[in-house]
Scaffold this motif. Structure first.
Motif, mmCIF file in Angstrom:
data_model
loop_
_atom_site.group_PDB
_atom_site.id
_atom_site.type_symbol
_atom_site.label_atom_id
_atom_site.label_comp_id
_atom_site.label_asym_id
_atom_site.label_seq_id
_atom_site.Cartn_x
_atom_site.Cartn_y
_atom_site.Cartn_z
ATOM 1 N N UNK A 217 -1.412 16.971 1.469
ATOM 2 C CA UNK A 217 -2.779 16.778 -0.363
ATOM 3 C C UNK A 217 -3.678 17.333 0.006
ATOM 4 N N UNK B 141 0.453 -1.018 -0.325
ATOM 5 C CA UNK B 141 0.071 0.265 0.186
ATOM 6 C C UNK B 141 0.787 1.287 -0.014
ATOM 7 N N UNK C 50 -12.003 3.691 -6.799
ATOM 8 C CA UNK C 50 -10.661 2.970 -6.860
ATOM 9 C C UNK C 50 -10.571 2.568 -5.492
ATOM 10 N N UNK D 270 -10.671 -2.008 -7.186
ATOM 11 C CA UNK D 270 -10.264 -0.900 -5.607
ATOM 12 C C UNK D 270 -8.903 -1.284 -5.974
ATOM 13 N N UNK D 271 -8.016 -0.143 -5.586
ATOM 14 C CA UNK D 271 -7.011 0.300 -5.342
ATOM 15 C C UNK D 271 -6.281 0.527 -4.257
ATOM 16 N N UNK D 272 -5.772 -0.352 -2.623
ATOM 17 C CA UNK D 272 -5.869 0.175 -1.682
ATOM 18 C C UNK D 272 -4.975 1.503 -1.555
ATOM 19 N N UNK D 273 -3.487 0.965 -2.542
ATOM 20 C CA UNK D 273 -2.602 1.972 -2.471
ATOM 21 C C UNK D 273 -3.379 3.200 -2.899
ATOM 22 N N UNK D 274 -3.927 3.133 -3.720
ATOM 23 C CA UNK D 274 -4.175 4.626 -4.310
ATOM 24 C C UNK D 274 -5.607 5.503 -3.076
ATOM 25 N N UNK E 236 -5.080 5.026 -0.083
ATOM 26 C CA UNK E 236 -4.587 5.378 0.925
ATOM 27 C C UNK E 236 -3.740 7.089 0.889
ATOM 28 N N UNK E 237 -3.421 6.809 -0.047
ATOM 29 C CA UNK E 237 -2.946 7.969 -1.139
ATOM 30 C C UNK E 237 -3.816 9.736 -1.450
ATOM 31 N N UNK E 238 -5.188 9.392 -1.216
ATOM 32 C CA UNK E 238 -5.687 10.887 -2.178
ATOM 33 C C UNK E 238 -7.220 10.235 -1.994
ATOM 34 N N UNK F 225 -11.570 8.431 -8.473
ATOM 35 C CA UNK F 225 -11.293 8.001 -7.102
ATOM 36 C C UNK F 225 -11.992 6.734 -6.489
ATOM 37 N N UNK G 279 -5.582 2.811 -16.117
ATOM 38 C CA UNK G 279 -7.309 2.262 -15.441
ATOM 39 C C UNK G 279 -8.323 2.905 -16.292
#
Lengths: 374, 113
Positions: free
Chosen positions: A137, A89, B89, B63-67, B69-71, B86, A228
């Protein structure tokens, strides 16, 4: 070896330090390590990961090496363990966090002890950066694509201040290749990469202009993942087109290409999988060129880096239009002249740091205007 | 996962902002929150085919856990920009159905992993 134990501060072109062969070996080593970490953590490919990989590759030409990125990876890994989440992650954050790799060699003049202290500082930075990045951010609301550059810049600013107060002065370095024979090799590498991306993209998918127009109609604000949304064919074509544009812009500036300009173009190509496209980067570059003309600035390698990395503000132009994009370029060009000095060259993403302020200010003004009209 | 309630709030904020900005001034929403998952359902009137395709494209990204978490903190933050990328994701499953000729239902399922 000379490359690994160099100071690495912005702008240290490894081609000027150790030559082209050693630099290319460094690029390969850094990428093998990064791809190995990606593989063992089962990180899936997307636009964000591609941006991180090409940014890592690009900066391996000027500032990141197989030694100085390790402590930062360790710090981010320890953070993931501390919050009991898988490292995958945070893998992309770790890739970008290595922008502060020069921290490792900050005490290089003090020998082994200096390197150990620098490494410990870098591990600490890796440990705190995920938390800082997710908070910071909100300042620019995703209108800057280099969020870790901005977050890391804040840390570098504080650390540099502490080190300067204690008597250790950090200086910005400008040590870049000036040989024209190297220029032609680097030019061939960039053109070759760009054409390869376009060719692979066209092989994957027949070019469709209306789909590309749709891609360019998106603001690029984080998080816009072209991989994507549009698939790898169109994404690769976009990366190649942006790469060609910037290569031609820089190659005919009268300054020989160097590791820093090549690395920065590769990095921007990576971000063309994650928000950048010709439509949202051109106004920013024009803003910088306008400022160069008005101020009579002499073109130097550092100026070229600004022209390339101003594109981190692509979402500003993409969302608020051509004129605001030009204004952002003008403001960024002015501010970035000072910010490298604030951070003592410890943050390789100086443009990301400066861009954060510009994105924060412009987006808050535009948001405020929008609020009144709603 | 942490911040589940906050993340759900952000997702709803982004969805409502997006659809209001796109001119859907009448929309209904149902939120079903449990320990295991959150289900958000939205009913919209008169969605053009092109718009529906874009919505589907954004929401079915996986789903994208890294994204996430990031945004995730970005969702619902901007007055100007609202995009569903987002949101897509942060979602595990999406069902888009035509309730009748004019109304579509978008059901979003998010597991609390």
């Amino acid at each position: 070896m000379q490359l690994v134990i160099s100071r690495d501060a912005l702008v240290t072109d490894y081609i000027a330090v150790s030559g082209l062969s050693a630099t290319l070996i460094n690029v390969v080593l850094v990428m093998v390590f990064t791809l190995f970490i990606k593989r063992i953590n089962h990180v899936e490919l997307n636009g964000f990961v591609i941006a991180g990989l090409l940014t890592t590759m690009g900066f391996a030409f000027f500032g990141k090496n197989i030694y100085n990125i390790l402590p930062i990876y360790l710090g981010v890994f320890l953070y993931a363990r501390s919050v009991k989440r898988p490292f995958k992650q945070f893998f992309v954050i770790a890739m970008f966090a290595t922008g502060l790799a020069p921290l490792v060699t900050v005490g290089i003049n003090f020998g082994i002890l200096g390197l150990i202290i620098g490494s410990v500082i870098a591990v600490g930075y890796g440990f705190i950066i995920p938390a800082i990045a997710s908070h910071v951010i909100r300042f620019h609301n995703g209108y800057l694509l280099y969020n870790i550059g901005f977050s890391g810049g804040i840390v570098a600013l504080i650390l540099t201040a502490v080190l300067r107060v204690t008597g250790l002065d950090l200086e910005v370095v400008v040590n870049v290749n000036e040989a024209w024979d190297i220029h032609y090799i680097l030019f061939a590498i960039l053109i070759g990469m760009s054409l390869l991306f376009i060719s692979f993209g066209l092989l994957r998918e027949r070019f469709n202009w209306s789909r590309y127009k749709k891609l360019m109609s998106m603001s690029g604000r984080a998080v816009t993942d072209y991989y994507r949304i549009f698939g790898e064919g169109l994404m690769l074509v976009n990366m190649g087109i942006v790469g060609l544009m910037l290569t031609l812009l820089v190659a005919f500036s009268g300054i020989p290409l160097n590791g820093a300009t090549v690395g920065s173009i590769i990095s921007v190509m990576g971000f063309s999988a994650f928000g950048k496209n010709p439509k949202n980067i051109i106004p920013l570059i024009l803003g910088c060129i306008l400022m160069i003309i008005v101020s009579g600035t002499v073109i130097t390698p550092s100026v070229l880096l600004v022209l390339i990395f101003v594109t981190g503000l692509a979402p500003i132009a993409g969302e608020f239009g051509f004129v605001i994009g030009i204004i952002a370029g003008i403001l960024h060009f002015s501010l970035v002249q000072y910010t490298a000095e604030w951070q003592g060259g410890a943050n390789l993403y100086n443009n990301g740091f400066a861009g954060g302020f510009i994105a924060g200010v412009i987006s808050s003004i535009m948001d405020s205007i929008a609020k009144r009209s709603m | 996962m942490t911040n589940e309630i906050k993340k759900n709030g952000k997702i709803i904020d982004e969805l409502v902002t997006y659809f209001l900005k796109k001119g859907h001034h009448q929309l209904r929403m149902d939120v079903n929150y449990s320990d295991a998952q959150t289900i958000i359902t939205i009913w919209l009137d008169h969605v053009a085919a092109e718009e529906l395709a874009l919505i589907r494209e954004c929401l079915t990204q996986g789903r994208d856990f890294a994204m996430e978490e990031y945004g995730w903190e970005l969702m619902g933050e901007s007055e100007v920009s609202a995009e569903l990328n987002l949101v897509g994701m942060c979602i595990d499953e999406v069902e888009i159905d035509h309730v009748d000729e004019n109304i579509i239902a978008i059901k979003l399922i998010r597991q609390h992993i």
